[in-house]
Design a protein around this motif. Structure first.
Motif, PDB file in Angstrom:
ATOM      1  N   LEU A  49      -0.964  35.143   4.786  1.00  0.00           N
ATOM      2  CA  LEU A  49      -0.774  35.739   6.102  1.00  0.00           C
ATOM      3  C   LEU A  49      -1.519  37.066   6.252  1.00  0.00           C
ATOM      4  O   LEU A  49      -1.484  37.678   7.319  1.00  0.00           O
ATOM      5  N   GLU A  50      -2.158  37.513   5.181  1.00  0.00           N
ATOM      6  CA  GLU A  50      -3.033  38.692   5.258  1.00  0.00           C
ATOM      7  C   GLU A  50      -4.454  38.180   5.458  1.00  0.00           C
ATOM      8  O   GLU A  50      -5.323  38.293   4.595  1.00  0.00           O
ATOM      9  N   CYS A  51      -4.694  37.587   6.623  1.00  0.00           N
ATOM     10  CA  CYS A  51      -5.929  36.835   6.869  1.00  0.00           C
ATOM     11  C   CYS A  51      -7.191  37.663   6.625  1.00  0.00           C
ATOM     12  O   CYS A  51      -8.196  37.155   6.123  1.00  0.00           O
ATOM     13  N   ASP A  52      -7.138  38.940   6.996  1.00  0.00           N
ATOM     14  CA  ASP A  52      -8.344  39.749   6.882  1.00  0.00           C
ATOM     15  C   ASP A  52      -8.683  40.116   5.435  1.00  0.00           C
ATOM     16  O   ASP A  52      -9.692  40.768   5.181  1.00  0.00           O
ATOM     17  N   SER A  53      -7.850  39.687   4.467  1.00  0.00           N
ATOM     18  CA  SER A  53      -8.225  39.874   3.067  1.00  0.00           C
ATOM     19  C   SER A  53      -9.479  39.071   2.733  1.00  0.00           C
ATOM     20  O   SER A  53     -10.308  39.493   1.929  1.00  0.00           O
ATOM     21  N   CYS A  54      -9.602  37.910   3.344  1.00  0.00           N
ATOM     22  CA  CYS A  54     -10.769  37.051   3.118  1.00  0.00           C
ATOM     23  C   CYS A  54     -11.680  36.998   4.342  1.00  0.00           C
ATOM     24  O   CYS A  54     -12.902  37.034   4.221  1.00  0.00           O
ATOM     25  N   HIS A  55     -11.065  36.908   5.528  1.00  0.00           N
ATOM     26  CA  HIS A  55     -11.839  36.798   6.771  1.00  0.00           C
ATOM     27  C   HIS A  55     -12.060  38.198   7.328  1.00  0.00           C
ATOM     28  O   HIS A  55     -11.464  38.602   8.326  1.00  0.00           O
ATOM     29  N   THR A  56     -12.939  38.941   6.677  1.00  0.00           N
ATOM     30  CA  THR A  56     -13.173  40.333   7.066  1.00  0.00           C
ATOM     31  C   THR A  56     -13.939  40.446   8.368  1.00  0.00           C
ATOM     32  O   THR A  56     -13.929  41.495   9.014  1.00  0.00           O
ATOM     33  N   ASP A  57     -14.611  39.390   8.756  1.00  0.00           N
ATOM     34  CA  ASP A  57     -15.352  39.340  10.014  1.00  0.00           C
ATOM     35  C   ASP A  57     -14.955  38.045  10.710  1.00  0.00           C
ATOM     36  O   ASP A  57     -15.145  36.953  10.175  1.00  0.00           O
TER      37      ASP A  57
END
Length: 451
Positions: A49-57
């Motif tokens: 649920l910490e999506c921006d850990s991988c999907h930084t853009d």
């Protein structure tokens, strides 16, 4: 009104409802689970649920995901002397292999949110992925002709990234050794007091007047603290319980329960390891709470009375005491109750640990849970050799052959180590006997060397 005219308002209403729901989930709700496109792997479910850990853009492609992978795993691959590094596949002579597997990118083999095709260690390729590039080995080597096409990565044979203990020269050079070497002869000594001096953050605010006041009010904690590495390094009450910039402004600035960031201010190497492992990765990704046994998504068994315990530094290290025996074994068994963990006490390793705890043998020659899963690492720091503990308990765990050189071979021969780690029944009993499986890697390497 015709049916066609009636459907248009219904479609518009349905679209608005769906759009409104996902807009609420995206911008207002704390629960983002509805946005997941599939289950995360065993290695990443904590941060799904910490999506921006991988999907930084949000509009990034493969390169963005690759940067996310290497931001967490680059150091581990470097330490492993990665046998399939990206540079190998940017070599024009190997370009044809990219048509089979584009091994320049982690996601070519490890695709997240694809639970229906995810295998061990997050691999989302069929088990015969080695064969497609190396099928000539099965044809050219007599020893490999009868092997199954999907057996290349079997225990004791080949690993895609880490082959340090399985290269032929290493196999030959470490053949024909006794199964048990001299216990502890290679174990680096952990000088906690010297390490504390080197790790100590000299900018930690110390207020002697406040320290004296709090020591007087907490005599038991003070008595315990006097025998610790913190006391030896000059880190007293206000060093941890008061913010640096306001440490001398009085009791209003007293922190009764310092957070993990306070520990990290001095113990950066240990914190980095902890943050990369299963115990700490959730906090490192920005989650509000740490992992607890109740949150674990695996078939591991845990103590039902301790499912609520969240993992942090104080889970294993009491805040005012220095007790490595508790941290090395008892802390682990506070939560872990699987067959392997429960078998530790009666195993040969566990018996050695009990002897050391009773003072009948040096601790350096005993084996605890931490000896294998959080081994000591010797590195240069500020010009001095510092032995610290690798706090990332996954670092040498999967595939388990990663444990051979830094862990098992401290006491055992290479052949014994390979065989033991390939025997699942022996692992379940915590190595209570000798291996019941023999891997022929060393035998084959010796035959080739003779020829």
């Amino acid at each position: 009104m015709s049916m066609k005219k009636l459907l248009w308002p219904l479609w518009i209403l349905l679209t608005l409802l769906i759009g409104g729901y996902y807009s609420y989930v995206l911008f207002a709700s704390e629960d983002k689970a509805a946005l997941l496109i599939g289950e995360a792997t065993h290695g990443h479910y904590q941060i799904e649920l910490e999506c921006d850990s991988c999907h930084t853009d949000a509009f990034g492609g493969t390169e963005v995901l690759q940067d996310a992978c290497t931001s967490c795993h680059a150091a581990e691959l470097e330490d492993a002397h990665d046998s399939h590094p990206k540079k190998k596949f940017t070599d024009p002579r190997e370009a044809y292999r990219l048509e089979i597997i584009d091994a320049r990118y982690c996601v070519s083999c490890h695709t997240e949110h694809q639970s229906e095709q995810t295998r061990a260690m997050g691999v989302t390729l069929p088990d015969d992925y080695c064969w497609h590039c190396h099928q000539e080995v099965g044809e050219e080597r007599e020893s490999h002709k009868d092997l199954a096409f999907d057996s290349c990565a079997s225990a004791g044979c080949h690993n895609f990234h880490d082959n340090r203990a399985l290269f032929e020269d290493f196999l030959v050079n470490n053949a024909n050794q006794p199964w048990l070497l001299k216990q502890g002869e290679q174990l680096p000594s952990l000088d906690i007091r010297n390490a504390a001096k080197l790790y100590a953050n000299k900018e930690v605010a110390i207020d002697p007047q406040q320290d004296a006041k709090h020591m007087a009010n907490h005599p038991t904690e003070t008595e315990h603290w006097q025998d610790t590495a913190h006391a030896n390094a000059g880190i007293s009450c206000t060093g941890c319980h008061s913010p640096n910039e306001t440490a001398q402004q009085g009791d209003d600035d007293w922190i009764s329960k310092p957070g993990i960031e306070v520990c990290a201010s001095c113990h950066q190497a240990e914190f980095d390891g902890f943050s990369a492992g299963k115990h700490g990765m959730r906090l490192a990704a920005g989650a509000a709470t740490a992992i607890s046994p109740a949150d674990v998504q695996s078939d591991l068994a845990f103590d039902q009375d301790n499912l609520h315990l969240q993992q942090g530094c104080n889970s294993c290290h009491q805040p005012h005491q220095y007790d490595t025996e508790f941290a090395a074994t008892d802390a682990c068994l506070t939560c872990h109750q699987d067959e392997h963990s429960l078998a530790f006490e009666a195993s040969p390793h566990g018996q050695l640990w009990q002897q050391a705890s009773a003072g009948d043998m040096p601790v350096e020659q005993a084996v605890s849970c931490a000896s294998c899963h959080m081994p000591r690492v010797a590195k240069k720091k500020r010009g001095e050799q510092v032995v610290s503990v690798q706090h990332n308990q996954n670092y040498y765990l999967r595939p388990n052959e990663k444990m051979i050189r830094p862990v098992c071979m401290q006491c055992h021969s290479l052949e014994f180590s390979i065989d033991a780690l390939a025997d699942p029944d022996l692992i379940r009993t915590n190595f209570a006997d000798k291996p019941g499986i023999h891997i022929k890697s060393i035998d084959w390497a010796l035959k080739r060397a003779e020829r």
